[in-house]
Design an enzyme around this catalytic site. Structure first.
Site, PDB file in Angstrom:
ATOM      1  N   HIS A  67       0.817  -1.216   0.000  1.00 47.93           N
ATOM      2  CA  HIS A  67       0.000   0.000   0.000  1.00 47.93           C
ATOM      3  C   HIS A  67       0.852   1.268   0.000  1.00 47.93           C
ATOM      4  O   HIS A  67       0.328   2.367  -0.139  1.00 47.93           O
ATOM      5  CB  HIS A  67      -0.989  -0.003   1.171  1.00 47.93           C
ATOM      6  CG  HIS A  67      -0.404   0.322   2.502  1.00 47.93           C
ATOM      7  ND1 HIS A  67      -0.091  -0.634   3.441  1.00 47.93           N
ATOM      8  CD2 HIS A  67      -0.085   1.507   3.071  1.00 47.93           C
ATOM      9  CE1 HIS A  67       0.385  -0.048   4.520  1.00 47.93           C
ATOM     10  NE2 HIS A  67       0.403   1.250   4.317  1.00 47.93           N
ATOM     11  N   ASP A 112      -0.106  -7.630   1.666  1.00 46.71           N
ATOM     12  CA  ASP A 112       0.337  -6.231   1.615  1.00 46.71           C
ATOM     13  C   ASP A 112       1.863  -6.188   1.619  1.00 46.71           C
ATOM     14  O   ASP A 112       2.496  -5.735   2.564  1.00 46.71           O
ATOM     15  CB  ASP A 112      -0.238  -5.478   2.817  1.00 46.71           C
ATOM     16  CG  ASP A 112       0.054  -3.989   2.778  1.00 46.71           C
ATOM     17  OD1 ASP A 112       0.396  -3.479   1.691  1.00 46.71           O
ATOM     18  OD2 ASP A 112      -0.058  -3.344   3.833  1.00 46.71           O
ATOM     19  N   SER A 206       4.312   2.494   8.094  1.00 46.34           N
ATOM     20  CA  SER A 206       4.029   1.401   7.162  1.00 46.34           C
ATOM     21  C   SER A 206       5.259   1.023   6.361  1.00 46.34           C
ATOM     22  O   SER A 206       6.060   1.866   5.973  1.00 46.34           O
ATOM     23  CB  SER A 206       2.930   1.795   6.182  1.00 46.34           C
ATOM     24  OG  SER A 206       1.717   1.972   6.851  1.00 46.34           O
TER      25      SER A 206
END
EC number: 3.4.21.-
Length: 260
Positions: A67, A112, A206
Site C-alpha cells: 500500500h 500487503d 508502514s
C-alpha cells in the site's frame, strides 16, 4: 512514544479498523544512529513527501508494504535525520516492483507486500547495510523491535525528523482476531503490540521492519486509529511465509506464484 501504525493515506477502509499508513512509532524513543542501517525511507518524487519505511534486504532489493506504492517515488538509504544528509547517504529509484502474481491488489491484507529492485546497487557503508531474511519463523512471546519515521502522537499527528524505535511483544493471533472481527483466518499475518497500550506503530510507519530476536520477521501493515489503544495490537506481514517468493523473484523467476 513511537507510533508505527500504518494508515494508508490513499485508502479509506469501510471496515471497523483503519489501515496504518507508512508512518511512525508511538511510545518509543529516537533510534540509536547505528541500529537501523537497513531502514530506508520512501518518498514521493514530485512532492518529495515522506511516504513509508522499508527494509534493505541486499544491495539491490528493498522490501516494503504494497500500500506504500506510488507511480513516482524514490528511496533514501543511510538516512537518520530527514534534514541532515550523511556523507554516505544514497538515493535510488525503483527499477522494478513486484507484487503477487495471483493478486491484482492488496485488499486481502495478508498480501500487503512489495519487493522493489533498485535502479543501481548500493554498497555497505557506515550507515547502510542490508538485513537478512529470517531463517526461522517467529515465536509468540518474542520481544520485537519496531522502528520508523511515523507519527509519535495520535490522533493528532507529530511527524519526527528522526526515526523512533520501540519494543513490543509478539502476541497470539487470537488477540488480534478479538480486536479485529473481520481479520482473515490466515496465519501469514503477525499480531504485535503491548496489551496495555501506549506503544505502537502508527501512521507513516508502514512498510518498516519488525525485528524479533535479531531476525526480520514482519512488515508494518495496518491497525486501528488512533494508534496504541489497549488490547488493539498492530498487524504485520509475516515475512517468513514469503521468503520463497522473495528469493525466487530475486533469482529471476518473475512468474513465480504466490503462496496459497
Amino acid at each position: 512514544m513511537v507510533l508505527i501504525k500504518v494508515l494508508a493515506n490513499h485508502l479509506i477502509l469501510q471496515l471497523s479498523y483503519a489501515q496504518k499508513s507508512s508512518e511512525l512509532v508511538i511510545g518509543g524513543d529516537e533510534c540509536n544512529i547505528n541500529e537501523h542501517r537497513f531502514l530506508v525511507a520512501l518518498y514521493h518524487s514530485r512532492s518529495r513527501t515522506f511516504l513509508c519505511g522499508g527494509t534493505l534486504i541486499n544491495q539491490e532489493w528493498v522490501l516494503t508494504a504494497a500500500h506504500c506504492d506510488r507511480f513516482l517515488m524514490y528511496i533514501r538509504l543511510g538516512m537518520h535525520n530527514k534534514n541532515v544528509k550523511f556523507d554516505d547517504e544514497q538515493r535510488r529509484f525503483p527499477k522494478e516492483k513486484y507484487f503477487f502474481a495471483c493478486s491484482n491488489n492488496f485488499t486481502k491484507w495478508d498480501k500487503d507486500i512489495m519487493l522493489i529492485r533498485l535502479n543501481r546497487p548500493v554498497n555497505n557503508s557506515e550507515h547502510i547495510a542490508p538485513l537478512s531474511l529470517p531463517s526461522n519463523p517467529p515465536s509468540v512471546g518474542s520481544v520485537c523491535r519496531v522502528m520508523g519515521w511515523g507519527t509519535i502522537t495520535s490522533p493528532n499527528e507529530t511527524l519526527p525528523d528522526v526515526p523512533h524505535c520501540a519494543n513490543i511483544n509478539l502476541l497470539h493471533y487470537s488477540v488480534c482476531q478479538a480486536a479485529y472481527p473481520k481479520l482473515p483466518v490466515t496465519r501469514r499475518l503477525l499480531c504485535a503490540g503491548i496489551l496495555e497500550g501506549g506503544i505502537d506503530s502508527c501512521h507513516r510507519d508502514s512498510g518498516g521492519p519488525l525485528i524479533c530476536n535479531g531476525q526480520f520477521q514482519g512488515i508494518v501493515s495496518w491497525g486501528r486509529y488512533p494508534c496504541a489503544q489497549p488490547r488493539v495490537p498492530g498487524i504485520y506481514i509475516k515475512v517468513f511465509d514469503y521468503t520463497d517468493w522473495i528469493q525466487s523473484i530475486i533469482a529471476g523467476n518473475t512468474a513465480v506464484n504466490c503462496p496459497p
